[in-house]
Design a protein around this motif. Structure first.
Motif, PDB file in Angstrom:
ATOM      1  N   THR A 170      15.157 -43.539  47.874  1.00 31.46           N
ATOM      2  CA  THR A 170      14.637 -44.328  48.278  1.00 31.46           C
ATOM      3  C   THR A 170      13.805 -45.930  49.540  1.00 31.46           C
ATOM      4  OG1 THR A 170      16.855 -46.815  48.909  1.00 31.46           O
ATOM      5  CG2 THR A 170      16.784 -45.382  46.953  1.00 31.46           C
ATOM      6  N   ALA A 205      11.395 -49.016  45.262  1.00 32.60           N
ATOM      7  CA  ALA A 205      11.326 -47.662  44.630  1.00 32.60           C
ATOM      8  C   ALA A 205      12.530 -46.962  44.690  1.00 32.60           C
ATOM      9  CB  ALA A 205      10.426 -47.006  44.829  1.00 32.60           C
ATOM     10  N   ILE A 229      13.735 -42.636  44.590  1.00 36.78           N
ATOM     11  CA  ILE A 229      12.844 -40.932  43.956  1.00 36.78           C
ATOM     12  C   ILE A 229      14.268 -40.140  43.679  1.00 36.78           C
ATOM     13  CG2 ILE A 229      10.863 -39.799  44.584  1.00 36.78           C
ATOM     14  CD1 ILE A 229      10.000 -42.505  46.523  1.00 36.78           C
ATOM     15  N   THR A 276      10.080 -34.973  39.510  1.00 36.52           N
ATOM     16  CA  THR A 276       9.976 -35.641  40.340  1.00 36.52           C
ATOM     17  C   THR A 276       9.696 -37.503  40.192  1.00 36.52           C
ATOM     18  OG1 THR A 276       9.840 -34.493  41.806  1.00 36.52           O
ATOM     19  CG2 THR A 276      10.047 -36.377  42.876  1.00 36.52           C
ATOM     20  N   ARG A 277      10.739 -37.991  40.145  1.00 40.33           N
ATOM     21  CA  ARG A 277      11.046 -39.671  39.015  1.00 40.33           C
ATOM     22  C   ARG A 277      10.953 -40.297  40.142  1.00 40.33           C
ATOM     23  NH1 ARG A 277       8.814 -39.397  35.181  1.00 40.33           N
ATOM     24  NH2 ARG A 277      10.036 -41.331  34.171  1.00 40.33           N
ATOM     25  N   VAL A 278       9.974 -41.105  39.525  1.00 40.18           N
ATOM     26  CA  VAL A 278       9.570 -42.469  40.816  1.00 40.18           C
ATOM     27  C   VAL A 278      10.229 -44.144  39.779  1.00 40.18           C
ATOM     28  CG1 VAL A 278       8.291 -43.920  42.173  1.00 40.18           C
ATOM     29  CG2 VAL A 278       8.222 -41.745  41.836  1.00 40.18           C
ATOM     30  N   TRP A 285      13.300 -47.496  39.896  1.00 36.29           N
ATOM     31  CA  TRP A 285      13.515 -48.450  40.433  1.00 36.29           C
ATOM     32  C   TRP A 285      14.846 -48.649  40.813  1.00 36.29           C
ATOM     33  CZ3 TRP A 285      16.500 -52.556  38.846  1.00 36.29           C
ATOM     34  CH2 TRP A 285      17.403 -52.343  37.410  1.00 36.29           C
ATOM     35  N   LEU A 337      15.826 -44.327  36.695  1.00 42.24           N
ATOM     36  CA  LEU A 337      14.891 -43.588  37.331  1.00 42.24           C
ATOM     37  C   LEU A 337      13.843 -43.022  35.688  1.00 42.24           C
ATOM     38  CD1 LEU A 337      16.783 -40.726  39.214  1.00 42.24           C
ATOM     39  CD2 LEU A 337      15.145 -41.985  39.930  1.00 42.24           C
TER      40      LEU A 337
END
Length: 274
Positions: free
Chosen positions: A149, A170, A172, A197-199, A201, A226
């Motif tokens: 994060t 964010a 991740i 690879t997810r971004v 919150w 995610l």
């Protein structure tokens, strides 16, 4: 008699003078006030806690002309493919950040990377509405090994040593999903996989207490979302390849994290407490 009275008066005046001198020599030293903790500065730390998360994998297919499934089968696959996975695990890792103290407010930027440990699977089986007693089965598995994060922190000092804060930014993580479809009609098989690879919150709240000499301890809660990621496939095999039959697999991942930690702040000015 006069001489006696003069002697008594002299003794009395001398005694009063000595007492006055003693009183003038006495004084009280002002107490030394301990310096207040100053939150400004760069810090590093470690944390440990637990995560309780959910994933909602989904599998759907279409009903194009000359494809494998009947329309009723497409609807049934969508219903059976809507699954839910729960996961809980220990989480822990390392933190670094920087704080700016402005009077009673503390503003900061913090990043961390942690072992996440999300892992789970689900399996559902149903009878084809068109073709009983033949059945189909959908298997899904989801995992995410690590989570990072990057967050802002906004807090206020309840006391010089107690910081209460809100945080957000964010999140991740590498989300992995595996899907498999099989039936007893042909039999048929299909599979799909996700590795992304997810971004997303994250947001949460916490409290931190300065114990002195740069050290502080904290406890915080974070909610992580995610988002959803999907993939399509045309690899259904039912006696022969069925490239016209499109499958869509998707997954989202959310988690609640509760953790405690310890931080060490480097340097920074000390503010006197009056």
């Amino acid at each position: 008699m006069k001489k006696f009275l003069l002697a008594v008066a002299s003794i009395a005046l001398g005694t009063a003078s000595v007492q006055a001198a003693d009183l003038a020599a006495q004084y009280t030293k002002a107490p030394v006030m301990a310096p207040a903790y100053n939150w400004t500065g760069f810090y590093v730390g470690a944390n440990v806690g637990g995560q309780w998360g959910t994933a909602n994998p989904a599998t759907t297919t279409l009903f194009p002309v000359a494809a494998y499934f009947a329309d009723s089968s497409v609807t049934a696959i969508g219903s059976v493919g809507a699954q839910r996975i729960n996961s809980s695990s220990v989480t822990g890792g390392f933190t670094a950040g920087y704080n700016w103290q402005v009077n009673q407010a503390v503003l900061g930027l913090e990043g961390d990377i942690n072992y996440f440990g999300f892992k789970g699977s689900a399996t559902n089986t149903a009878v084809y509405p068109c073709c009983a007693p033949d059945t189909f089965t959908i298997n899904s598995s989801v995992s995410a090994d690590w989570l990072a994060t990057i967050r802002g922190r906004v807090g206020f000092l309840a006391t010089p040593s107690w910081l209460l804060y809100a945080t957000g930014g964010a999140a991740i993580a590498e989300v992995k999903g595996n899907f498999a479809f099989t039936d007893t009609f042909s039999p048929a098989t299909e599979s799909g996989s996700i590795r992304d690879t997810r971004v997303g919150w994250t947001a949460g709240v916490g409290g931190e207490y300065a114990v002195g000499n740069g050290w502080s301890v904290k406890a915080e809660y974070l909610y992580v979302d995610l988002g959803r990621v999907s993939v399509t496939s045309n690899n259904l095999v039912a006696g022969a390849a069925e490239p016209a039959q499109t499958f869509t697999h998707s997954v989202d991942l959310k988690s609640n994290i509760v953790r405690v930690g310890v931080n060490y702040k480097f340097g920074g000015p000390v503010v006197a407490r009056y």
